[in-house]
Design a protein around this motif. Structure first.
Motif, PDB file in Angstrom:
ATOM      1  N   ALA A  97     -10.789   5.166   3.226  1.00 55.62           N
ATOM      2  CA  ALA A  97     -10.744   3.701   3.163  1.00 55.62           C
ATOM      3  C   ALA A  97     -11.995   3.238   2.429  1.00 55.62           C
ATOM      4  O   ALA A  97     -13.007   3.934   2.419  1.00 55.62           O
ATOM      5  N   PRO A  98     -11.967   2.073   1.829  1.00 53.62           N
ATOM      6  CA  PRO A  98     -10.888   1.087   1.668  1.00 53.62           C
ATOM      7  C   PRO A  98      -9.972   1.432   0.482  1.00 53.62           C
ATOM      8  O   PRO A  98     -10.075   2.503  -0.097  1.00 53.62           O
ATOM      9  N   ASP A 144      -2.768  -1.000   5.436  1.00 51.76           N
ATOM     10  CA  ASP A 144      -3.493  -0.631   6.654  1.00 51.76           C
ATOM     11  C   ASP A 144      -4.989  -0.432   6.471  1.00 51.76           C
ATOM     12  O   ASP A 144      -5.693  -0.091   7.425  1.00 51.76           O
ATOM     13  N   GLU A 145      -5.479  -0.641   5.250  1.00 49.51           N
ATOM     14  CA  GLU A 145      -6.905  -0.461   5.010  1.00 49.51           C
ATOM     15  C   GLU A 145      -7.495  -1.693   4.324  1.00 49.51           C
ATOM     16  O   GLU A 145      -6.786  -2.398   3.594  1.00 49.51           O
ATOM     17  N   PRO A 146      -8.785  -1.984   4.525  1.00 53.81           N
ATOM     18  CA  PRO A 146      -9.422  -3.168   3.940  1.00 53.81           C
ATOM     19  C   PRO A 146      -9.625  -3.021   2.437  1.00 53.81           C
ATOM     20  O   PRO A 146      -9.479  -1.926   1.885  1.00 53.81           O
ATOM     21  N   GLN A 173      -0.361  -6.356   8.624  1.00 51.62           N
ATOM     22  CA  GLN A 173      -1.191  -5.179   8.861  1.00 51.62           C
ATOM     23  C   GLN A 173      -0.376  -4.100   9.555  1.00 51.62           C
ATOM     24  O   GLN A 173       0.227  -4.327  10.590  1.00 51.62           O
ATOM     25  N   ASP A 227       0.865  -1.173   0.000  1.00 54.38           N
ATOM     26  CA  ASP A 227       0.000   0.000   0.000  1.00 54.38           C
ATOM     27  C   ASP A 227       0.905   1.227   0.000  1.00 54.38           C
ATOM     28  O   ASP A 227       1.767   1.374   0.878  1.00 54.38           O
ATOM     29  N   THR A 264      -9.884  -3.918   9.005  1.00 56.84           N
ATOM     30  CA  THR A 264      -8.692  -4.371   8.284  1.00 56.84           C
ATOM     31  C   THR A 264      -8.201  -5.690   8.867  1.00 56.84           C
ATOM     32  O   THR A 264      -7.857  -6.618   8.129  1.00 56.84           O
ATOM     33  N   TYR A 306     -10.209  -8.692   7.592  1.00 59.48           N
ATOM     34  CA  TYR A 306      -9.890  -9.059   6.206  1.00 59.48           C
ATOM     35  C   TYR A 306      -8.478  -9.640   6.099  1.00 59.48           C
ATOM     36  O   TYR A 306      -8.258 -10.637   5.405  1.00 59.48           O
ATOM     37  N   TRP A 307      -7.515  -9.002   6.773  1.00 55.51           N
ATOM     38  CA  TRP A 307      -6.120  -9.455   6.673  1.00 55.51           C
ATOM     39  C   TRP A 307      -5.969 -10.887   7.213  1.00 55.51           C
ATOM     40  O   TRP A 307      -5.250 -11.690   6.646  1.00 55.51           O
ATOM     41  N   GLY A 320      -4.018   0.318  11.363  1.00 54.08           N
ATOM     42  CA  GLY A 320      -5.293   0.089  10.697  1.00 54.08           C
ATOM     43  C   GLY A 320      -6.418  -0.201  11.681  1.00 54.08           C
ATOM     44  O   GLY A 320      -6.260  -0.161  12.896  1.00 54.08           O
TER      45      GLY A 320
END
Length: 380
Positions: free
Chosen positions: A119-120, A154-156, A185, A44, A192, A195-196, A188
């Motif tokens: 975000a995201p 750091d974001e979904p 990650q 990212d 996040t 998802y991560w 975040g």
């Protein structure tokens, strides 16, 4: 000596020259030997990631050396995928897997944290590019190749974009290709984290969280860095850039990268090139006449205008002798560099042990990546 020069010249004229270089150690007789390691970083690059990106620039050589230290006979390739989101300067920016790690380093240096703010992000598209667009070695063409992705952000992901393939589908492709996907990650939100963790689970990888600044990545300077840099400067003088103007410039830029790097990064870079090539190369990738002739390049196949400028007005015999002399210097300097790198390694190991005992490197980006690589390459 004259006899050697005459034999060497004859081999140049007949196109069969292979310069003598440092002896290559034989691969260990191990059925589980790793033949290749391929690593892609999916980063990212939005504004909040500035600290991590700067840390990655400083520590990419430390990470590369972790691989080569444990797998000295493996073919190592790295790739990069930077991502942001629709509306930013770019959605994804990809640099393909390559053995030219200095080229990858140069591309990493161009990464700047910018954009974002909402975000995201386009995580799905970035993973898709990494899994399906990078030049992964197929399992059928080479056995026991380790393929690993590090997703760092750091974001979904945007799950509302209709144009991209969602990560569960992409990760099925990764599994079929034998690619492990790790999720790191950088701070975040709890969203996040959800998802991560799922991405790491579906990717047969690991999830870990680190601070926004990359865990305060620390450069370890040693008493041997200045000596290594001096030897490297002498080694750089043995490089004979040849080919098109673009390729010559690229080779010169790689030599310049040593001068632009921090002391510890320059020393790590020297170590990687010296160790991965067993002292036969000074820069990664093609374009150095001395190294490429060691690999079987025939001097007479190179157009005169593509030869190094210093060689263009020489006759054939002088060209052959000049290359031989450069190679002889390289062999001696590479031995010296190897000795100094070994002393530096011992010093760094001692300092890292002290830092780890004090808890200073526990969650740093490079430490996390190096640990994951060590475990996953070994198959744990």
């Amino acid at each position: 000596m004259q006899f050697i020069k005459k034999v060497y010249l004859l081999s140049v004229l007949t196109g069969s020259v292979i310069l003598s270089g440092p002896a290559h150690s034989e691969p260990a007789n191990n059925s589980a030997q790793v033949n290749g390691v391929e690593v892609v970083f999916v980063l990212d690059t939005t504004g909040s990631m500035n600290g991590l990106i700067e840390g990655a620039k400083r520590k990419i050589w430390s990470i590369a050396n972790t691989i080569v230290d444990q797998n000295p006979d493996a073919k190592i390739k790295m790739g990069l995928v930077a991502y942001r989101d629709i509306g930013d300067d770019y959605v994804t920016k990809s640099f393909n897997l390559t053995t030219d790690i200095q080229g990858i380093y140069a591309n990493l240096l161009t990464f700047e944290a910018d954009g974002g703010g909402d975000a995201p992000e386009s995580v799905n598209e970035a993973l898709d590019v990494a899994v399906t667009k990078q030049d992964w070695t197929s399992e059928s063409s080479q056995q026991n190749v380790k393929r690993i992705i590090f997703l760092v952000g750091d974001e979904p992901p945007h799950m509302d974009y209709k144009h991209d393939r969602k990560y569960p589908v992409v990760l099925k492709d990764a599994t079929q290709k034998g690619i492990i996907v790790n999720a790191i990650q950088v701070d975040g939100t709890t969203e996040t984290t959800r998802y991560w963790k799922e991405i790491a689970k579906l990717g047969n990888g690991k999830y870990i969280a680190i601070p926004q600044d990359g865990g305060k990545v620390v450069d370890i300077e040693t008493p041997y860095d200045d000596e290594i840099i001096q030897v490297q400067a002498a080694l750089n003088n043995t490089v004979l850039a040849y080919g098109t103007k673009t390729r010559k410039v690229a080779v010169e830029n790689k030599k310049d990268a040593y001068r632009a790097a921090t002391k510890s990064s320059a020393a790590e870079m020297s170590k990687y090139v010296n160790k991965s090539s067993k002292g036969a190369a000074v820069v990664t990738g093609k374009g150095d006449l001395v190294a490429d002739m060691n690999k079987g390049l025939k001097l007479e196949t190179i157009p005169e205008q593509e030869l190094p400028e210093v060689m263009q007005k020489m006759d054939v015999e002088k060209r052959a002798i000049f290359i031989q002399e450069q190679n002889a210097k390289r062999i001696e300097l590479a031995k010296t560099l190897k000795e100094k790198v070994e002393k530096r390694d011992a010093y760094v190991l001692e300092q890292k042990a002290k830092m780890q005992k004090a808890g200073k490197t526990k969650d740093s980006f490079d430490t996390v990546v190096e640990k994951m690589l060590s475990e996953q390459i070994k198959g744990k």
